[in-house]
Design a protein around this motif. Structure first.
Motif, PDB file in Angstrom:
ATOM      1  N   PHE A 113       0.834  -1.202   0.000  1.00  0.00           N
ATOM      2  CA  PHE A 113       0.000   0.000   0.000  1.00  0.00           C
ATOM      3  C   PHE A 113       0.872   1.255   0.000  1.00  0.00           C
ATOM      4  O   PHE A 113       0.547   2.253  -0.651  1.00  0.00           O
ATOM      5  CB  PHE A 113      -0.922  -0.002   1.222  1.00  0.00           C
ATOM      6  CG  PHE A 113      -1.837   1.186   1.286  1.00  0.00           C
ATOM      7  CD1 PHE A 113      -2.943   1.276   0.452  1.00  0.00           C
ATOM      8  CD2 PHE A 113      -1.598   2.226   2.169  1.00  0.00           C
ATOM      9  CE1 PHE A 113      -3.798   2.365   0.503  1.00  0.00           C
ATOM     10  CE2 PHE A 113      -2.442   3.317   2.227  1.00  0.00           C
ATOM     11  CZ  PHE A 113      -3.540   3.388   1.388  1.00  0.00           C
ATOM     12  N   GLU A 114       1.985   1.197   0.703  1.00  0.00           N
ATOM     13  CA  GLU A 114       2.905   2.341   0.753  1.00  0.00           C
ATOM     14  C   GLU A 114       3.498   2.628  -0.618  1.00  0.00           C
ATOM     15  O   GLU A 114       3.702   3.786  -0.996  1.00  0.00           O
ATOM     16  CB  GLU A 114       4.015   2.056   1.758  1.00  0.00           C
ATOM     17  CG  GLU A 114       5.066   3.154   1.857  1.00  0.00           C
ATOM     18  CD  GLU A 114       6.208   2.763   2.779  1.00  0.00           C
ATOM     19  OE1 GLU A 114       7.319   3.295   2.603  1.00  0.00           O
ATOM     20  OE2 GLU A 114       5.981   1.924   3.663  1.00  0.00           O
ATOM     21  N   ASN A 115       3.788   1.571  -1.392  1.00  0.00           N
ATOM     22  CA  ASN A 115       4.345   1.758  -2.726  1.00  0.00           C
ATOM     23  C   ASN A 115       3.351   2.415  -3.678  1.00  0.00           C
ATOM     24  O   ASN A 115       3.736   3.029  -4.669  1.00  0.00           O
ATOM     25  CB  ASN A 115       4.798   0.414  -3.303  1.00  0.00           C
ATOM     26  CG  ASN A 115       6.003  -0.154  -2.571  1.00  0.00           C
ATOM     27  OD1 ASN A 115       6.770   0.592  -1.953  1.00  0.00           O
ATOM     28  ND2 ASN A 115       6.177  -1.464  -2.623  1.00  0.00           N
ATOM     29  N   GLU A 116       2.071   2.255  -3.375  1.00  0.00           N
ATOM     30  CA  GLU A 116       1.041   2.822  -4.234  1.00  0.00           C
ATOM     31  C   GLU A 116       0.550   4.183  -3.752  1.00  0.00           C
ATOM     32  O   GLU A 116      -0.051   4.928  -4.520  1.00  0.00           O
ATOM     33  CB  GLU A 116      -0.154   1.858  -4.306  1.00  0.00           C
ATOM     34  CG  GLU A 116       0.197   0.508  -4.927  1.00  0.00           C
ATOM     35  CD  GLU A 116      -0.973  -0.449  -4.879  1.00  0.00           C
ATOM     36  OE1 GLU A 116      -2.030  -0.052  -4.338  1.00  0.00           O
ATOM     37  OE2 GLU A 116      -0.837  -1.576  -5.382  1.00  0.00           O
ATOM     38  N   SER A 117       0.790   4.497  -2.499  1.00  0.00           N
ATOM     39  CA  SER A 117       0.265   5.747  -1.943  1.00  0.00           C
ATOM     40  C   SER A 117       1.294   6.379  -1.020  1.00  0.00           C
ATOM     41  O   SER A 117       2.060   5.685  -0.348  1.00  0.00           O
ATOM     42  CB  SER A 117      -1.035   5.473  -1.167  1.00  0.00           C
ATOM     43  OG  SER A 117      -1.464   6.630  -0.483  1.00  0.00           O
ATOM     44  N   ASP A 118       1.318   7.698  -1.010  1.00  0.00           N
ATOM     45  CA  ASP A 118       2.220   8.435  -0.133  1.00  0.00           C
ATOM     46  C   ASP A 118       1.625   8.670   1.252  1.00  0.00           C
ATOM     47  O   ASP A 118       2.277   9.227   2.129  1.00  0.00           O
ATOM     48  CB  ASP A 118       2.580   9.791  -0.760  1.00  0.00           C
ATOM     49  CG  ASP A 118       3.377   9.624  -2.043  1.00  0.00           C
ATOM     50  OD1 ASP A 118       4.071   8.594  -2.165  1.00  0.00           O
ATOM     51  OD2 ASP A 118       3.288  10.513  -2.910  1.00  0.00           O
ATOM     52  N   GLU A 119       0.389   8.246   1.434  1.00  0.00           N
ATOM     53  CA  GLU A 119      -0.276   8.506   2.703  1.00  0.00           C
ATOM     54  C   GLU A 119       0.198   7.584   3.820  1.00  0.00           C
ATOM     55  O   GLU A 119       0.118   7.916   4.989  1.00  0.00           O
ATOM     56  CB  GLU A 119      -1.796   8.351   2.526  1.00  0.00           C
ATOM     57  CG  GLU A 119      -2.384   9.330   1.516  1.00  0.00           C
ATOM     58  CD  GLU A 119      -3.872   9.118   1.339  1.00  0.00           C
ATOM     59  OE1 GLU A 119      -4.414   8.216   2.021  1.00  0.00           O
ATOM     60  OE2 GLU A 119      -4.482   9.839   0.533  1.00  0.00           O
ATOM     61  N   CYS A 120       0.683   6.404   3.445  1.00  0.00           N
ATOM     62  CA  CYS A 120       1.094   5.415   4.441  1.00  0.00           C
ATOM     63  C   CYS A 120       2.605   5.258   4.396  1.00  0.00           C
ATOM     64  O   CYS A 120       3.174   4.945   3.356  1.00  0.00           O
ATOM     65  CB  CYS A 120       0.410   4.074   4.168  1.00  0.00           C
ATOM     66  SG  CYS A 120       0.869   2.753   5.295  1.00  0.00           S
ATOM     67  N   LYS A 121       3.263   5.478   5.523  1.00  0.00           N
ATOM     68  CA  LYS A 121       4.714   5.351   5.617  1.00  0.00           C
ATOM     69  C   LYS A 121       5.064   4.538   6.860  1.00  0.00           C
ATOM     70  O   LYS A 121       4.576   4.819   7.948  1.00  0.00           O
ATOM     71  CB  LYS A 121       5.391   6.730   5.689  1.00  0.00           C
ATOM     72  CG  LYS A 121       5.291   7.542   4.406  1.00  0.00           C
ATOM     73  CD  LYS A 121       6.072   6.896   3.278  1.00  0.00           C
ATOM     74  CE  LYS A 121       5.992   7.735   2.011  1.00  0.00           C
ATOM     75  NZ  LYS A 121       6.715   7.098   0.886  1.00  0.00           N
ATOM     76  N   THR A 122       5.900   3.527   6.672  1.00  0.00           N
ATOM     77  CA  THR A 122       6.340   2.732   7.816  1.00  0.00           C
ATOM     78  C   THR A 122       7.340   3.531   8.635  1.00  0.00           C
ATOM     79  O   THR A 122       8.109   4.337   8.100  1.00  0.00           O
ATOM     80  CB  THR A 122       6.985   1.424   7.352  1.00  0.00           C
ATOM     81  OG1 THR A 122       8.040   1.718   6.420  1.00  0.00           O
ATOM     82  CG2 THR A 122       5.977   0.530   6.679  1.00  0.00           C
ATOM     83  N   THR A 123       7.351   3.290   9.924  1.00  0.00           N
ATOM     84  CA  THR A 123       8.233   4.010  10.827  1.00  0.00           C
ATOM     85  C   THR A 123       9.561   3.281  10.966  1.00  0.00           C
ATOM     86  O   THR A 123       9.716   2.144  10.520  1.00  0.00           O
ATOM     87  CB  THR A 123       7.577   4.152  12.204  1.00  0.00           C
ATOM     88  OG1 THR A 123       7.425   2.838  12.786  1.00  0.00           O
ATOM     89  CG2 THR A 123       6.220   4.819  12.093  1.00  0.00           C
TER      90      THR A 123
END
Length: 610
Positions: A113-123
Motif C-alpha cells: 500500500f505504501e508503494n502505491e500511496s504516499d499517505e502510508c509510511k512505515t516508521t
C-alpha cells in the motif's frame, strides 16, 4: 503510559547519577530494566501467555536496539538466538512461527500500500521489527541445517525436529509469504539490502533442506506472485546502469547480487520440475519479452544483457553453489534451439577461456579436494552443448582447439573403482572429444545450413519468425534431451552440493577476520560483546554497524568509476555475418578486435594471516 513514564524517569535518574558521580546502583539503568522484562518473557513457557510474551519480547528488543546509536546486527542476532533457545520458543514454536509469519503478512500488505500511496509510511520502529523477524527466521533454519553447533543450541535442535519444523512451515504457506514480502520490498525505490538478503537467504535455507518445492509451493511463487518479473526487470536495469564491480559499499550492487542469486534458485527449480511436469519456464518468458508486440531486436537485447551478467558473475564468483547454478542456466541456454545462438562470438570465446582456466586450475584428485569434483563435472556437462550447438561450431578457424583437446585428454585417463565421479568425469571428457570441430583440422562453414542447425532436434528460427514464434521456441525439445547424463545433471539440487556457508562465500570472503562458526555467538546477555561474529553472513559494511542506505550512497559516490574499455577496431562499421537466422546469429567480422582474455579472479584474502 505508566511504562513510558517509568522509562523516562529511570533514564533521567540514571543520567543524573552519572553527572553527580553517584554509584551506578543508585537507580536501575534503562537497559537493566528492559533486560529484566526479556528474562521474564523467555522463561515463561505457558502457551496461554505465549502471544503476549512474544509480542513484549519483540517490542522490547526493538526498543533496546533503537535506543543505541551504534547498535550492530550482531546484537540483533544475539537477541534472536536468545529467543530461539528459550522456553518460550522451544515449547511453543508452532505458535511463535504463526506470529512471525502473521507479522510478515501485515508488513507485506502495508508496504504494498505504501508503494502505491504516499499517505502510508512505515516508521523506523517497523523497519527494525522487520529486520529482527527476518533474522529470527533465518537463524532458525540455518542452525537446524548446520552440521556443527554449540552447547547453547542443543535444546533448540533436540526439541524441534526438522521434518516437523518444515512440515509446519509448509502448512503456514511459508515460502509464498516470504516471496510476497520480497516483492513488496523490491518494487519500490527505497529497496533495503538487509531485508532482501535475509529473505533470499531464508529461501536458500528452506531449499537446502527440501531441495525441491512441492507443486503447490512452486506454483504459488511463479504464478501468484510478481517475483520473477521484478527480479528480471531490476537485474537488467542494474546491468545497464552499473559498472559491474564488486563494490560492497554500493547498496544497489549488493541488492542486484541477491536478486541474481534468487533468480538462479528459481530457474533451477524449473529445471528439476521439467522432468515431472510440463511447465513453462517463466524466467525465460521474462527474458525474452515483456510484451509480445516488442521487436525481435528488443527481445534479443534483453537476453544478451542477462547472458553477459552470467558471464560476469561466473568469472568472479567465489561460491561453488552459485557457480553451479550459473552453469545450469548456461546449460539451458545452449541446449535450446533459440538461445543456443544468442551469445556474441567474442563473449563465447571469453566463456571458453574461463572453462579452460577453471578446469585446469581446480584441484580435485586428492581426497582433501574431493569437494571440487561436482563443480568439475558441471563444467564438463555444460561444455559439450556449448561447443556443439553454439557459434563455436560454425567457425572456419577453431578457437583454442589444441588447448581444449589437451585439457580434455588429461581427464580421459581418470578411472576409479571407488569413486564414480572420477569415472563420470572421464566419460564426459571423452564425449566432448567426439565433437566434430575438435577432431577436424578445418571446418567448412555453410551460411545456409550450419552444423548446429542440422544437429539440433528442432530447426532454428527462420528469418520470417514472429515475436510470438520466438517466444514459444524456447520450449521446444532441447538439442541434448536424450542424454542420460544431462537428465541426472538437471535433477540434482545445487543447494546440497556444498555446505550452506559456501552460498555466502562471495559476499563474505573480502571481510577481514570473518567468523562464521555458531560457537562465536554469545547468547548470555551478561557476556554480550561487540564481536564481529558473522553468523548472519554479512559484508563488513553491515557486519560492524547498521548502516543506512544514504551513508552507503555517499561512500560509493566518492569512488571513481573504472575507465571504459578501448573501443574495438572499426567498431562503427560492424555488421553481422549471415547465418541460418539473421535475428539470432551474432558472428564476428574481420574488422573486430580479438576477444580480451577473461579478467583474473578476485584475489582472495588470507584470513589466517590477518
Amino acid at each position: 503510559m505508566f511504562k513510558t513514564t517509568f522509562h523516562q524517569y529511570a533514564e533521567s535518574m540514571t543520567n543524573h547519577s552519572v553527572e553527580n558521580d553517584s554509584p551506578d546502583t543508585s537507580f536501575p539503568r534503562i537497559e537493566d530494566v528492559l533486560e529484566d522484562d526479556l528474562n521474564l518473557c523467555l522463561i515463561n513457557s505457558d502457551s496461554q501467555e505465549c502471544n503476549q510474551n512474544l509480542s513484549t519480547y519483540i517490542k522490547t528488543v526493538v526498543d533496546i536496539i533503537g535506543s543505541k546509536s551504534d547498535a550492530t546486527y550482531h546484537e540483533l542476532s544475539v537477541y534472536a538466538m536468545r529467543l530461539l533457545t528459550s522456553n518460550l520458543f522451544v515449547k511453543n514454536y508452532q505458535m511463535c512461527l504463526g506470529k512471525f509469519l502473521g507479522l510478515i503478512k501485515v508488513f507485506t500488505d502495508v508496504k504494498a500500500f505504501e508503494n502505491e500511496s504516499d499517505e502510508c509510511k512505515t516508521t523506523e520502529t517497523d523497519e527494525k521489527m522487520k529486520e529482527f523477524i527476518c533474522i529470527v527466521l533465518y537463524l532458525l533454519l540455518k542452525v537446524n541445517n548446520g552440521e556443527e553447533y554449540d552447547e547453547d543450541f542443543k535444546d533448540l535442535l533436540n526439541n524441534i525436529e526438522k521434518p516437523q519444523l518444515y512440515h509446519h512451515l509448509k502448512s503456514l504457506n511459508f515460502i509464498t509469504l516470504i516471496a510476497n514480502f520480497i516483492v513488496s520490498h523490491i518494487d519500490g525505490e527505497d529497496n533495503c539490502f538487509i531485508l532482501i538478503k535475509f529473505c533470499g537467504d531464508i529461501i536458500f535455507q528452506y531449499l537446502f533442506y527440501v531441495e525441491l518445492l512441492s507443486d503447490e509451493e512452486f506454483e504459488n511463487i511463479v504464478s501468484h506472485t510478481n517475483l520473477i518479473h521484478l527480479l528480471v526487470r531490476n537485474l537488467l536495469n542494474n546491468h545497464e546502469t552499473s559498472n559491474q564491480s564488486d563494490d560492497w559499499a554500493d547498496e544497489d550492487n549488493l541488492i542486484a547480487y541477491e536478486e541474481f542469486k534468487l533468480l538462479l534458485l528459481i530457474n533451477e527449480q524449473y529445471l528439476m520440475k521439467s522432468y515431472t511436469c510440463s511447465t513453462r519456464n517463466k524466467v525465460f518468458d521474462e527474458l525474452m519479452t515483456e510484451d509480445l508486440s516488442e521487436s525481435s531486436e528488443s527481445i534479443k537485447s534483453k537476453i544478451s544483457g542477462f547472458m553477459n551478467l552470467l558471464l560476469f558473475h561466473l568469472n568472479r564468483e567465489e561460491s561453488q553453489i552459485i557457480k553451479i547454478l550459473i552453469l545450469k542456466f548456461l546449460y539451458l541456454v545452449f541446449t535450446s534451439s533459440y538461445t543456443s545462438k544468442l551469445y556474441y562470438l567474442n563473449d563465447l570465446k571469453i566463456l571458453v577461456d574461463i572453462f579452460v582456466r577453471e578446469l585446469n586450475d581446480l584441484p580435485f584428485l586428492e581426497e582433501v579436494h574431493k569437494s571440487n569434483r561436482p563443480l568439475v563435472l558441471t563444467y564438463l556437462k555444460v561444455m559439450y552443448p556449448m561447443m556443439m550447438f553454439s557459434q563455436l561450431n560454425d567457425l572456419n578457424e577453431s578457437y583454442k582447439k589444441d588447448e581444449i583437446v589437451e585439457m580434455l585428454s588429461n581427464f580421459t585417463i581418470l578411472q576409479s573403482d571407488s569413486d564414480k565421479n572420477l569415472n563420470t568425469i572421464s566419460d564426459l571428457a571423452n564425449k566432448c572429444l567426439t565433437i566434430p570441430w575438435l577432431k577436424k583440422k578445418k571446418k567448412v562453414y555453410n551460411h545456409n545450413n550450419s552444423s548446429a542447425s542440422s544437429l539440433s532436434s528442432t530447426p532454428l528460427t527462420t528469418p520470417s519468425s514472429t515475436p510470438q514464434q520466438l517466444h514459444a521456441s524456447i520450449y521446444e525439445k532441447p538439442n541434448d534431451s536424450n542424454d542420460s547424463i544431462a537428465h541426472s545433471f538437471t535433477r540434482v539440487a545445487s543447494t546440497r552440493t556444498f555446505s550452506n556457508n559456501d552460498y555466502h562465500l562471495h559476499t563474505t570472503v573480502h571481510n577481514t577476520n570473518p567468523i562464521n562458526e555458531l560457537s562465536d555467538l554469545t547468547i548470555d546477555p551478561s557476556k554480550l560483546e561487540r564481536r564481529k561474529s558473522n553468523i548472519l553472513d554479512l559484508p563488513n559494511e553491515y557486519l560492524q554497524r547498521r548502516t543506512p542506505k544514504n551513508q552507503l550512497a555517499q561512500k560509493a559516490m566518492k569512488k571513481k568509476a573504472p575507465p571504459p574499455p578501448p573501443s574495438p577496431i572499426n567498431f562503427g562499421s560492424q555488421t553481422s555475418s549471415p547465418a541460418s537466422s539473421p535475428i539470432i546469429s551474432r558472428m564476428s567480422t574481420p574488422g573486430r578486435a580479438p576477444p580480451p582474455p577473461p579478467p583474473p579472479r578476485r584475489r582472495k584474502v588470507n584470513m589466517h594471516s590477518k
